[in-house]
Each structure stands twice: as C-alpha cells, then as structure tokens.
Design an enzyme around this catalytic site. Structure first.
Site, PDB file in Angstrom:
ATOM      1  N   ASN A 397      -4.709  -2.564   7.455  1.00 53.91           N
ATOM      2  CA  ASN A 397      -4.389  -3.615   6.689  1.00 53.91           C
ATOM      3  C   ASN A 397      -3.041  -2.728   5.758  1.00 53.91           C
ATOM      4  O   ASN A 397      -1.932  -3.309   6.007  1.00 53.91           O
ATOM      5  CB  ASN A 397      -5.468  -3.744   5.701  1.00 53.91           C
ATOM      6  N   ASP A 398      -3.290  -1.676   5.185  1.00 55.37           N
ATOM      7  CA  ASP A 398      -2.512  -1.269   4.391  1.00 55.37           C
ATOM      8  C   ASP A 398      -1.075  -0.823   4.945  1.00 55.37           C
ATOM      9  O   ASP A 398       0.218  -0.983   4.445  1.00 55.37           O
ATOM     10  CB  ASP A 398      -2.918   0.097   3.536  1.00 55.37           C
ATOM     11  N   VAL A 399      -1.315  -0.148   6.226  1.00 58.00           N
ATOM     12  CA  VAL A 399      -0.189   0.350   6.985  1.00 58.00           C
ATOM     13  C   VAL A 399       0.700  -0.790   7.551  1.00 58.00           C
ATOM     14  O   VAL A 399       1.556  -0.340   8.187  1.00 58.00           O
ATOM     15  CB  VAL A 399      -0.531   1.352   8.069  1.00 58.00           C
ATOM     16  N   ALA A 439      -6.604   0.137  -0.139  1.00 58.97           N
ATOM     17  CA  ALA A 439      -5.620   0.185  -1.385  1.00 58.97           C
ATOM     18  C   ALA A 439      -5.910  -0.978  -2.415  1.00 58.97           C
ATOM     19  O   ALA A 439      -5.307  -1.027  -3.399  1.00 58.97           O
ATOM     20  CB  ALA A 439      -4.135   0.301  -1.227  1.00 58.97           C
TER      21      ALA A 439
END
Length: 471
Positions: A397-399, A439
């Site tokens: 998700n975050d990357v 995050a």
C-alpha cells in the site's frame, strides 16, 4: 595512557583472516545470488575469531563456555527452523537487543573487575582511555537494547505501530543525551559507581524515548539504524577488551548499518540526522487515516485477473507486506511461471522499504526461487510502468501511494513510490477496502478507473488466479 600488548603474529593473522571473511560475508550478502556464500564466509570468520579468542586467553571455565555456546547454537538452530518469514523483522530487532545487552553486560563486568580485563593500574584505577571506551560502549549498547525492545513490540503488534508522541520529547531527548555525554566525560575523572550506573540507566531510557515516537511506516529505517548501533557498541567493547576481531566486526556492522540507514532514508525522503535523533516522520498528520469506502471502486475476481494478465504483453508484480503475511510468494512465482509460458514478460518491482525490514521482499522472492534477473529495484524499473499492460500489486500500500507526491500533510509525503498508477491496468490485492497501510493512509490508486480491486487473502487470491490460468 596504558599500552596495549602486541599480539603474537599467529593470533594477529587469525584475526586478520576472520576480518577478511567478515568483509567477504558483507559482500556476499549484498546480492541474493551470493547470499548463501556470504553466510558461509560469516560463519567461518566467526568460528575463527571465537576459537582464537578462547585459545589465546586464560579461560578458567572452558566447559561452561562450551556449554553456553552449545545452548546458544541449539536455540539459534531451533529459531531459524521455526521462525516464519513474516516474523523476521521482529526477530532481527530481538537479536539487535541481545547484542546491545551483551555490550552492557561486558562493560559492567569490566567496570566491576577491571584488573581481570587488564584495564586498571596497580591501585585499581581504570585507565582514562578505557573509561571513555567503556562509557560509550555501555551507552550505545543500552540504547540499542531498549530501542530494539520497543521496535520488537511495535513490529510484533504488542504496541501500536502509530507514533506515540510525548510532550516536550525533543527537549527531554536532547537533555538526556547531553546528560549522558556529560557523565561519560566526568567518568574520565571519577569512576564512582553512581556515575557508571547513571550513564547506564539514562542510556536505557533514551533508547526507549528515541524509538517510541517513530511510526510503523519508518520501521525499516529503524531496523537498519539499530543494526548500526549494535555494531558500534560491539566495536567500543572491542577496544575495552583489546580484541581486534571485535573492533573489526563492530566497525563493519556499524558502518554497513549506517550506509544502509542512509539508503533507507533516501528511499523515504527522510533526513539522516533526524533518524539518528529519533522521532523522524512523527510530526506529520495522517490526513487519509481512514479508508474511504464511499468512493466508487471496481471489484474483480481471480478469473478477471487471470484473463487480463494472460492477454497482456508485460506484467510488473509489486510485492508488499501483505504477500509476506499470507506467505503467497510461492504461489506468486507459480503465477509468474504460467504467464511466462503464455509469452508474457514478467518482472518484479521492489521498493527499498517494502515490508518491515530492509530486503524483506528480496528474501521472500529468493525463498520462492524467483529468478534474480526478474527482480528490479525502484530506480531501475519505475520508468517501465508507463509501458506495462498490468501492474499486479500484492499487499503493497504505502510504497505505491500517490499521496507521497501530492499530499503535504501525509506522513509518507516526499517518499519515492513505485509508479503503478501509470500502468494501463492495475490489479490490487488486499484483504478489504476497510484497511489502510502501515502508515495509516488511504491509497488513491484503489479508486482509479484503471484499477481492479481483488479483495481476498493474498495467497488464496493468487492460488485462484493460478488455477484460472492453468485452465
């Protein structure tokens, strides 16, 4: 200033060989293709260093030492056999804590019995240089221990992965650090017990204070940073013990960990000095902390994904922590093999901080025997997403989150991301639309017109796609 006795040439040569093997180990571990050889070099170097140390020192209790080595070796073997790959980040943090505590215990032993370590004069006064080495070694070791314990608790889910922000934390941290440095300086003039133990206690405290405000998104940097700390603690204790093997090993671990921390910081757009100070990335407010289920999105099935990828010319697979949790790497490699049989170009894109520790995804893919030449780092493959027919994102998700480029209030703002949104089609595997990344930020890619959400356990979804491709 005391003089250090010169080592016999045979002992110096043995330690030199051990040092060279440690360097070769680091070199080997820099690539999955040579990592097995790197591990062998490291084990051989450590065996030589330990054997040389035992041979050259007047050890009173050899059976007890051999027994301790056996117990540690057996425990290590059992842990290595049983530990799941998803638990590797917290295992690394736990091992770092042990290195830190070992430095503290050795420093305490040297302080309580300096004559046995050859660091005191006839009056029992510890040499000035040894006091500096001892003070710094114990301080760094204690910081490593308590910081690693907090990292373990966060990674293991025993403590919230969100930043825990204490009032006036920067003032408290700076005051505590200055207090430690001041007491280490005073320790060179007065070796009173209260000075030594106060340095130790404050160091344990600051390790806790430095790591607790760091959020989950920054945890890969924390792991590499603590790795560096553990190396410097070992190097400092090497000076205290007059052991060149420990100095070499500690310096190698410390410097390589510092370099890795710098690489991680660059990958996340963090400042290296702010990493060392702790609490980096904790000021931002997660503006997208809740998933936005009310926004329109498209849901697909395994059959839909299989058809779309079988018709593609190129597919880029982006693995993340969701893949690690479900242990989907073997099914993913099987899916890639089937696609290649259909003439589809398959590549894997790895973000430097995907997962919970540096290299997490590389290790998982190597475990599944994914060919090394199909695995690419962010800077080598990012430009290819615009030409890719399908970007297959599995639990990352975050990357892949565009908020890192567009939302200045996001905790991941400024972090380079994998540009999956540029692909013609995006297949995004995640458990549900209600969850967000580590995050705590929702991902706009979920709601794009060219995105198809595949909501299921990652391993189950990939296995279903494999079945669809096979038929």
């Amino acid at each position: 200033m005391h003089e250090v006795a010169q080592l016999p040439w045979g002992v110096a040569l043995a330690y030199l060989v051990a040092g060279v093997l440690f360097i070769l180990a680091l070199r080997g571990l820099s690539s999955p293709a040579t990592s097995r050889a790197g591990n062998r070099y490291g084990m051989a170097g450590m065996a030589i260093a330990v054997a040389t140390t035992l041979y050259t020192h007047d050890v009173v209790a050899i059976p007890e030492i051999l027994g301790a080595i056996a117990v540690g070796g057996i425990l290590g073997f059992i842990i290595a056999r049983k530990i799941a790959m998803t638990d590797m980040p917290q295992l690394v943090a736990a091992f770092h804590s042990l290195v830190g505590m070992a430095a503290v215990v050795v420093g305490a032993a040297a302080y309580l019995s300096p004559a046995a370590f050859g660091i005191a004069d006839e009056a029992g006064q510890i040499f000035t240089a040894s006091r500096i080495e001892m003070g710094l070694g114990v301080a760094i070791g204690a910081i490593t221990f308590s910081g690693s314990v907090i990292a373990f608790l966060k990674l293991n889910g025993n403590m919230s992965g969100k930043p825990i922000l204490l009032p006036l934390r920067h003032v408290i941290n700076l005051g505590t650090l200055l207090g430690i440095l001041g007491l280490v300086a005073y320790f060179t003039q007065d070796q009173a017990p209260w000075v030594f133990w106060t340095v130790t206690a404050l160091s344990f405290l600051i390790g806790f204070l430095l790591i607790i405000p760091i959020g989950g998104a920054d945890m890969p940097v924390v792991v590499s940073m603590l790795n560096s700390y553990s190396g410097w603690a070992a190097a400092a204790m090497g000076f205290t013990l007059h052991n060149s093997a420990m100095i070499i090993t500690g310096a190698l671990v410390g410097s390589s960990g510092a370099i890795l921390s710098y690489i991680m910081c660059k990958a996340m757009n963090r400042g290296f000095l702010s990493v060392i100070a702790g609490g980096f990335g904790a000021e931002a407010v997660a503006s997208g902390g809740e998933a936005k289920e009310q926004r329109p999105w498209k849901r697909g099935s395994a059959d839909d994904a299989a058809f779309l990828m079988s018709q593609a010319e190129s597919v880029i697979i982006v693995p993340g922590y969701g893949m690690a949790v479900s242990q989907a790497q073997h099914a993913l490699r099987e899916m890639g093999d089937l696609l290649k049989k259909e003439g589809v170009s398959v590549k894997y894109a790895i973000h430097p901080v995907a997962g919970r520790m540096p290299g997490h995804m590389n290790v998982l893919l190597a475990e599944a025997n994914v060919p090394y030449d199909e695995v690419f780092e962010l800077e080598d493959i990012n430009s290819e997403f615009s030409q890719a027919d399908v970007a297959f994102v599995i639990g990352a998700n975050d990357v892949t989150n565009p908020a890192a480029k567009t939302d200045k209030t996001s905790p991941i703002y400024g972090m380079p991301i994998l540009e999956v949104a540029n692909a013609k089609s995006v297949l995004f595997v995640k458990r549900s639309m209600g969850g967000v990344g580590y995050a705590g930020v929702d991902n706009d890619v979920f709601y794009m017109d060219n995105t198809m959400m595949l909501l299921a356990d990652a391993k189950k979804m990939v296995e279903d796609i494999v079945k669809a491709l096979a038929h």
